[in-house]
Design an enzyme around this catalytic site. Sequence first.
Site, PDB file in Angstrom:
ATOM      1  N   ASP A 230       0.868  -1.179   0.000  1.00  0.00           N
ATOM      2  CA  ASP A 230       0.000   0.000   0.000  1.00  0.00           C
ATOM      3  C   ASP A 230       0.905   1.230   0.000  1.00  0.00           C
ATOM      4  OD1 ASP A 230      -1.625   2.138   0.580  1.00  0.00           O
ATOM      5  OD2 ASP A 230      -2.676   1.129   2.230  1.00  0.00           O
ATOM      6  N   ILE A 231       0.826   2.010  -1.047  1.00  0.00           N
ATOM      7  CA  ILE A 231       1.761   3.136  -1.205  1.00  0.00           C
ATOM      8  C   ILE A 231       1.591   4.183  -0.098  1.00  0.00           C
ATOM      9  CG2 ILE A 231       0.402   4.662  -2.717  1.00  0.00           C
ATOM     10  CD1 ILE A 231       2.999   4.850  -4.477  1.00  0.00           C
TER      11      ILE A 231
ATOM     12  N   ASN B 283      -6.832  12.890 -10.662  1.00  0.00           N
ATOM     13  CA  ASN B 283      -7.548  13.353 -11.862  1.00  0.00           C
ATOM     14  C   ASN B 283      -7.375  14.868 -11.936  1.00  0.00           C
ATOM     15  OD1 ASN B 283      -9.849  14.694 -10.461  1.00  0.00           O
ATOM     16  ND2 ASN B 283     -10.247  12.595  -9.779  1.00  0.00           N
TER      17      ASN B 283
ATOM     18  N   GLY C  18      -9.622   4.798  -5.867  1.00  0.00           N
ATOM     19  CA  GLY C  18      -8.308   4.177  -6.024  1.00  0.00           C
ATOM     20  C   GLY C  18      -7.245   4.741  -5.103  1.00  0.00           C
TER      21      GLY C  18
ATOM     22  N   ASP D 140      -5.778   7.599  -5.230  1.00  0.00           N
ATOM     23  CA  ASP D 140      -6.110   8.998  -4.929  1.00  0.00           C
ATOM     24  C   ASP D 140      -6.991   9.075  -3.672  1.00  0.00           C
ATOM     25  OD1 ASP D 140      -6.354  11.719  -5.296  1.00  0.00           O
ATOM     26  OD2 ASP D 140      -7.718  11.598  -7.012  1.00  0.00           O
TER      27      ASP D 140
HETATM   28  N1  AR6 Z   1      -1.278   1.579  -3.056  1.00  0.00           N
HETATM   29  C1  AR6 Z   1      -0.712   1.204  -4.219  1.00  0.00           C
HETATM   30  N2  AR6 Z   1      -1.403   1.027  -5.353  1.00  0.00           N
HETATM   31  C2  AR6 Z   1      -2.736   1.236  -5.305  1.00  0.00           C
HETATM   32  C3  AR6 Z   1      -3.421   1.638  -4.146  1.00  0.00           C
HETATM   33  C4  AR6 Z   1      -2.635   1.808  -2.967  1.00  0.00           C
HETATM   34  N3  AR6 Z   1      -3.174   2.186  -1.802  1.00  0.00           N
HETATM   35  N4  AR6 Z   1      -4.749   1.767  -4.423  1.00  0.00           N
HETATM   36  C5  AR6 Z   1      -4.900   1.440  -5.740  1.00  0.00           C
HETATM   37  N5  AR6 Z   1      -3.695   1.115  -6.254  1.00  0.00           N
HETATM   38  P1  AR6 Z   1      -6.185   3.995  -9.771  1.00  0.00           P
HETATM   39  P2  AR6 Z   1      -5.863   5.440 -12.323  1.00  0.00           P
HETATM   40  C6  AR6 Z   1      -3.336   0.726  -7.631  1.00  0.00           C
HETATM   41  O1  AR6 Z   1      -7.546   3.568 -10.150  1.00  0.00           O
HETATM   42  O2  AR6 Z   1      -6.091   4.206 -13.109  1.00  0.00           O
HETATM   43  C7  AR6 Z   1      -9.200   7.822  -9.164  1.00  0.00           C
HETATM   44  O3  AR6 Z   1     -10.571   7.874  -8.934  1.00  0.00           O
HETATM   45  C8  AR6 Z   1      -4.435   0.127  -8.485  1.00  0.00           C
HETATM   46  O4  AR6 Z   1      -4.558  -1.271  -8.217  1.00  0.00           O
HETATM   47  O5  AR6 Z   1      -5.939   4.455  -8.387  1.00  0.00           O
HETATM   48  O6  AR6 Z   1      -4.716   6.339 -12.711  1.00  0.00           O
HETATM   49  C9  AR6 Z   1      -8.607   9.187  -9.481  1.00  0.00           C
HETATM   50  O7  AR6 Z   1      -9.273  10.216  -8.784  1.00  0.00           O
HETATM   51  C10 AR6 Z   1      -3.879   0.381  -9.883  1.00  0.00           C
HETATM   52  O8  AR6 Z   1      -2.937  -0.617 -10.243  1.00  0.00           O
HETATM   53  O9  AR6 Z   1      -5.661   5.202 -10.756  1.00  0.00           O
HETATM   54  C11 AR6 Z   1      -8.841   9.288 -10.963  1.00  0.00           C
HETATM   55  O10 AR6 Z   1     -10.144   9.753 -11.249  1.00  0.00           O
HETATM   56  C12 AR6 Z   1      -3.129   1.700  -9.729  1.00  0.00           C
HETATM   57  O11 AR6 Z   1      -2.975   1.904  -8.320  1.00  0.00           O
HETATM   58  C13 AR6 Z   1      -8.677   7.874 -11.442  1.00  0.00           C
HETATM   59  O12 AR6 Z   1      -8.979   7.043 -10.336  1.00  0.00           O
HETATM   60  C14 AR6 Z   1      -3.835   2.894 -10.342  1.00  0.00           C
HETATM   61  O13 AR6 Z   1      -5.227   2.777 -10.123  1.00  0.00           O
HETATM   62  C15 AR6 Z   1      -7.254   7.579 -11.868  1.00  0.00           C
HETATM   63  O14 AR6 Z   1      -7.200   6.272 -12.395  1.00  0.00           O
END
Ligand code: AR6
Length: 183
Positions: free
Chosen positions: A15-16, A29, A37, A39
């Site tokens: 978990d980052i 975003n 996610g 964010d």
């Molecule tokens: N630690 C590490 N990686 C993570 C974590 C975490 N805590 N949580 C998710 N991931 P995403 P995107 C991974 O959806 O595709 C948001 O709503 C996840 O499994 O977070 O760039 C923003 O507000 C995936 O591999 O980002 C934007 O609207 C990676 O992080 C939109 O999502 C990216 O997934 C951005 O979408």
Amino acid sequence: MKKLLQDRVIVQTGDITSIEVDAIVNAANSSLMGGGGVDGAIHRRGGKAILQECKEIRQHQYPEGLPTGKAVITNAGKLPSSHIIHTVGPVWHGGNQDEEQQLEAAYTNSLSVASETGLKTVAFPAISTGVYGFPKSKAATIAYQTIKQFLNSHSLPREVYLVFFSSDDEQVFLETLQTYNLE
Ligand code: AR6
């Protein structure tokens, strides 16, 4: 966990928001007002101070929102890291809308902000591979090649952590590097 590029790239699962580095990168975003996610996790655990600084950036620097591929830096609130670098990856539309160049820009601009701020350690999530639907293997190639190119010409950041949310995702990344002989 695996180290690459003379130990300057560290690949791991986790978990980052729990990582202690100079900056973690947020897959944000354009609104910079939070979301799901990674964010959502960053703003939830980091608290209001991050959102407050994002609002100021919107007001003074990016009233229309942060464009795709750009990056800005804020405090990290209550998180163990010192800063957050917010970047906006592309939404995947099939690959014909500059998505690859935009993902490359998101990595390069985040690294430039880190370097210009004098940061030594930075952790990236797999930008755009969640909600935004970018194919994981293609994203792996772009992420690694972009980081490699940047580190070859910059001494900062000294170390880049690539943090995958599942060991399956970490495996896809490492297998992609092997398949295309990128290490
Ligand atoms: N630690 C590490 N990686 C993570 C974590 C975490 N805590 N949580 C998710 N991931 P995403 P995107 C991974 O959806 O595709 C948001 O709503 C996840 O499994 O977070 O760039 C923003 O507000 C995936 O591999 O980002 C934007 O609207 C990676 O992080 C939109 O999502 C990216 O997934 C951005 O979408």
